[in-house]
Design a protein around this motif. Structure first.
Motif, PDB file in Angstrom:
ATOM      1  N   GLY A  55      32.776  48.910  27.136  1.00 46.22           N
ATOM      2  CA  GLY A  55      33.187  49.673  25.967  1.00 46.22           C
ATOM      3  C   GLY A  55      34.663  49.654  25.672  1.00 46.22           C
ATOM      4  O   GLY A  55      35.103  50.259  24.693  1.00 46.22           O
ATOM      5  N   THR A  56      35.455  48.959  26.476  1.00 46.02           N
ATOM      6  CA  THR A  56      36.894  48.878  26.225  1.00 46.02           C
ATOM      7  C   THR A  56      37.208  47.665  25.351  1.00 46.02           C
ATOM      8  O   THR A  56      36.380  46.767  25.187  1.00 46.02           O
ATOM      9  CB  THR A  56      37.674  48.772  27.545  1.00 46.02           C
ATOM     10  N   ALA A  57      38.404  47.669  24.798  1.00 46.21           N
ATOM     11  CA  ALA A  57      38.831  46.565  23.934  1.00 46.21           C
ATOM     12  C   ALA A  57      40.098  45.942  24.506  1.00 46.21           C
ATOM     13  O   ALA A  57      40.956  46.644  25.040  1.00 46.21           O
ATOM     14  CB  ALA A  57      39.081  47.064  22.522  1.00 46.21           C
ATOM     15  N   ASP A  58      40.203  44.625  24.412  1.00 51.60           N
ATOM     16  CA  ASP A  58      41.425  43.912  24.759  1.00 51.60           C
ATOM     17  C   ASP A  58      42.190  43.691  23.461  1.00 51.60           C
ATOM     18  O   ASP A  58      41.773  42.888  22.612  1.00 51.60           O
ATOM     19  CB  ASP A  58      41.094  42.577  25.429  1.00 51.60           C
ATOM     20  N   ALA A  59      43.289  44.409  23.296  1.00 52.06           N
ATOM     21  CA  ALA A  59      44.033  44.355  22.036  1.00 52.06           C
ATOM     22  C   ALA A  59      44.515  42.948  21.717  1.00 52.06           C
ATOM     23  O   ALA A  59      44.634  42.576  20.551  1.00 52.06           O
ATOM     24  CB  ALA A  59      45.223  45.315  22.103  1.00 52.06           C
ATOM     25  N   ARG A  60      44.754  42.137  22.754  1.00 50.56           N
ATOM     26  CA  ARG A  60      45.245  40.785  22.513  1.00 50.56           C
ATOM     27  C   ARG A  60      44.181  39.929  21.839  1.00 50.56           C
ATOM     28  O   ARG A  60      44.489  39.124  20.945  1.00 50.56           O
ATOM     29  CB  ARG A  60      45.679  40.159  23.840  1.00 50.56           C
ATOM     30  N   ILE A  61      42.935  40.087  22.243  1.00 55.15           N
ATOM     31  CA  ILE A  61      41.852  39.325  21.618  1.00 55.15           C
ATOM     32  C   ILE A  61      41.689  39.740  20.167  1.00 55.15           C
ATOM     33  O   ILE A  61      41.608  38.900  19.263  1.00 55.15           O
ATOM     34  CB  ILE A  61      40.535  39.531  22.391  1.00 55.15           C
ATOM     35  N   ASN A  62      41.648  41.039  19.924  1.00 55.92           N
ATOM     36  CA  ASN A  62      41.407  41.513  18.563  1.00 55.92           C
ATOM     37  C   ASN A  62      42.578  41.244  17.633  1.00 55.92           C
ATOM     38  O   ASN A  62      42.396  41.131  16.410  1.00 55.92           O
ATOM     39  CB  ASN A  62      41.077  43.003  18.589  1.00 55.92           C
ATOM     40  N   LEU A  63      43.779  41.098  18.193  1.00 59.56           N
ATOM     41  CA  LEU A  63      44.942  40.778  17.362  1.00 59.56           C
ATOM     42  C   LEU A  63      44.824  39.389  16.758  1.00 59.56           C
ATOM     43  O   LEU A  63      45.414  39.102  15.713  1.00 59.56           O
ATOM     44  CB  LEU A  63      46.213  40.885  18.202  1.00 59.56           C
ATOM     45  N   PHE A  64      44.050  38.533  17.399  1.00 63.25           N
ATOM     46  CA  PHE A  64      43.844  37.165  16.922  1.00 63.25           C
ATOM     47  C   PHE A  64      43.343  37.141  15.484  1.00 63.25           C
ATOM     48  O   PHE A  64      43.697  36.251  14.700  1.00 63.25           O
ATOM     49  CB  PHE A  64      42.856  36.474  17.865  1.00 63.25           C
ATOM     50  N   PHE A  65      42.492  38.129  15.119  1.00 64.50           N
ATOM     51  CA  PHE A  65      41.915  38.156  13.781  1.00 64.50           C
ATOM     52  C   PHE A  65      42.793  38.893  12.773  1.00 64.50           C
ATOM     53  O   PHE A  65      42.420  38.982  11.599  1.00 64.50           O
ATOM     54  CB  PHE A  65      40.537  38.823  13.828  1.00 64.50           C
ATOM     55  N   ARG A  66      43.925  39.412  13.201  1.00 62.94           N
ATOM     56  CA  ARG A  66      44.744  40.250  12.322  1.00 62.94           C
ATOM     57  C   ARG A  66      46.069  39.628  11.921  1.00 62.94           C
ATOM     58  O   ARG A  66      46.637  40.002  10.902  1.00 62.94           O
ATOM     59  CB  ARG A  66      45.013  41.589  12.998  1.00 62.94           C
ATOM     60  N   ILE A  67      46.581  38.719  12.750  1.00 64.05           N
ATOM     61  CA  ILE A  67      47.863  38.087  12.437  1.00 64.05           C
ATOM     62  C   ILE A  67      47.732  36.583  12.641  1.00 64.05           C
ATOM     63  O   ILE A  67      46.786  36.113  13.258  1.00 64.05           O
ATOM     64  CB  ILE A  67      49.013  38.635  13.311  1.00 64.05           C
ATOM     65  N   GLY A  68      48.676  35.845  12.135  1.00 70.24           N
ATOM     66  CA  GLY A  68      48.652  34.406  12.325  1.00 70.24           C
ATOM     67  C   GLY A  68      47.729  33.709  11.344  1.00 70.24           C
ATOM     68  O   GLY A  68      47.226  34.304  10.381  1.00 70.24           O
ATOM     69  N   PRO A  69      47.467  32.436  11.572  1.00 72.39           N
ATOM     70  CA  PRO A  69      46.701  31.634  10.604  1.00 72.39           C
ATOM     71  C   PRO A  69      45.266  32.100  10.392  1.00 72.39           C
ATOM     72  O   PRO A  69      44.721  31.967   9.303  1.00 72.39           O
ATOM     73  CB  PRO A  69      46.739  30.219  11.205  1.00 72.39           C
ATOM     74  N   VAL A  70      44.634  32.660  11.429  1.00 72.33           N
ATOM     75  CA  VAL A  70      43.229  33.055  11.284  1.00 72.33           C
ATOM     76  C   VAL A  70      43.072  34.252  10.360  1.00 72.33           C
ATOM     77  O   VAL A  70      42.057  34.400   9.685  1.00 72.33           O
ATOM     78  CB  VAL A  70      42.621  33.345  12.676  1.00 72.33           C
TER      79      VAL A  70
END
Length: 431
Positions: A55-70
């Motif tokens: 149930g925890t989240a890894d902020a680094r993984i989820n940041l992938f969809f929020r910044i940068g080319p993706v």
């Protein structure tokens, strides 16, 4: 959403829905406006987020969809990358490895498990794995630059042997499966396409007859949709995003009337463009839209009876349409607002409704059984069912031995000339 026990969970932000606070979680109001937090952190409508099995989240993984080319990609790409990541993370968990510790040997083991390991009942074809490979490579390329982690996905190109390339000198990424060509487009004559449609979607057998008891539920919708794909040459996501007001009027005299494809619905498109719709396709769509006999009207009435539209969060009311100016008039907090059709993407179009004398009605042309606008990826199930029916009908007509050819191919079959003999996957080129 994948919520199997012990697996990573994929979900998507929906800012149109109210946050429901379970009693056990207390009152979320103590945390402030959670949606505002998410927006400040770069989330948008449809942005994916992943949760670990605990149930925890890894902020680094989820940041992938929020910044940068993706972050600038379309929701369809987010969805594909998110599920590829989840499968990879589940695999690493089984190995006892964290994602930021993965090495090329882990990726090689993942490739073997995903495609050829007989202990894996959910093995995939090369084209499906190639989508995983592309998503993981994009993720680790970003993560290696931002966090300094090793990219476990091999990206080194190797030169092919002369007998493999016929003297042309191509280079191939060794991580790409051998059965996954970059582009696999096959031509199909009209007669063969119509046979695929009639057998797979309209219930006919290879003898040209329909069995007794054939119900033909949504037959007019499905046949009109694939006729449109074949006749216009549009991609699945493009044709599925068309609104009813974007179709040319039936009274147009041209054999191939012009229509406009909005920029926000074109893959990588910055500007809209014209395309042609065969008159036969318009007639098929008109039958599907028929207020008395078409399945679209039945689906809308079904939704009204169950008050689905009244409970739909984030609904946008359309109060006018300017065909010449290619714009809609939306009812907003500031009143009647003109919005160009070119800026309305596929996700926004699912929420566009008009008010009629009989109640609310979606502007989306293609509707599901429940009367709600049909999302592009949901057509894949329709095509899978059609391909499976063709496989069964062929086995019945030509001998039971052919029933062992394996599962039906993924995606529509009309991109290849021989459905049963050449089971190539893929709905549309993804390049």
């Amino acid at each position: 959403m994948d919520d199997e026990p012990g697996s990573w969970i994929v979900d998507f932000y929906d800012f149109r829905r109210e946050l429901i606070c379970p009693v056990t979680d207390g009152n979320l109001s103590v945390y402030g406006d959670v949606h505002a937090w998410a927006r400040r952190n770069g989330a948008r409508q449809g942005t994916p987020f992943l949760l670990a099995p605990n149930g925890t989240a890894d902020a680094r993984i989820n940041l992938f969809f929020r910044i940068g080319p993706v972050a600038s990609r379309r929701p369809r790409t987010w969805r594909r990358y998110a599920f590829s990541l989840a499968v990879w993370l589940d695999f690493l968990d089984a190995y006892g490895r964290r994602w930021d510790e993965a090495v090329p040997e882990d990726f090689d083991a993942f490739k073997h498990w995903r495609m050829t390991d007989d202990r894996n009942a959910g093995r995939v074809r090369p084209t499906s794995f190639d989508a995983d490979r592309s998503g993981l490579n994009t993720f680790y390329t970003w993560a290696s630059q931002r966090y300094g982690v090793v990219n476990p996905v091999p990206t080194r190109s190797v030169e092919l042997a002369p007998q493999e390339w016929g003297g042309q000198g191509p280079r191939r990424d060794p991580a790409r499966p051998a059965g996954s060509p970059r582009r696999q487009v096959k031509w199909l004559l009209r007669t063969a396409f119509e046979q695929w449609r009639d057998v797979g979607l309209r219930g006919y057998g290879f003898d040209g007859r329909r069995p007794e008891g054939w119900r033909g539920f949504n037959e007019d919708r499905d046949a009109a949709f694939v006729d449109g794909l074949y006749g216009t040459g549009l991609r699945l996501a493009e044709w599925s995003s068309v609104l009813d007001i974007e179709l040319p009027p039936q009274a147009e005299a041209s054999r191939f009337p012009k229509a406009w494809l909005a920029a926000a619905c074109i893959k990588g498109g910055r500007e809209g463009r014209e395309y042609r719709i065969p008159r036969s396709v318009l007639k098929a769509v008109a039958s599907y839209q028929d207020p008395l006999e078409g399945s679209r009207a039945e689906a809308i009435e079904r939704a009204r009876r169950h008050r689905r539209y009244d409970r739909l969060p984030g609904l946008t009311l359309v109060v006018g349409h300017n065909r010449a100016g290619r714009s809609l008039y939306l009812l907003t907090d500031t009143g009647r607002t003109a919005v160009p059709l070119d800026v309305l993407g596929p996700e926004e179009r699912l929420r566009l409704f008009r008010r009629t004398d009989n109640g609310l009605e979606p502007l989306a042309l293609w509707l599901g059984n429940n009367g709600m606008p049909k999302q592009a990826h949901s057509w894949e199930k329709t095509f899978q069912r059609a391909n499976e029916r063709i496989r069964r009908q062929w086995a019945t007509a030509h001998g039971a031995g052919l029933s062992s050819v394996g599962p039906a191919p993924y995606g529509p079959a009309f991109l290849r000339p021989a459905l049963v003999h050449d089971p190539v996957s893929g709905l549309e080129p993804q390049g």
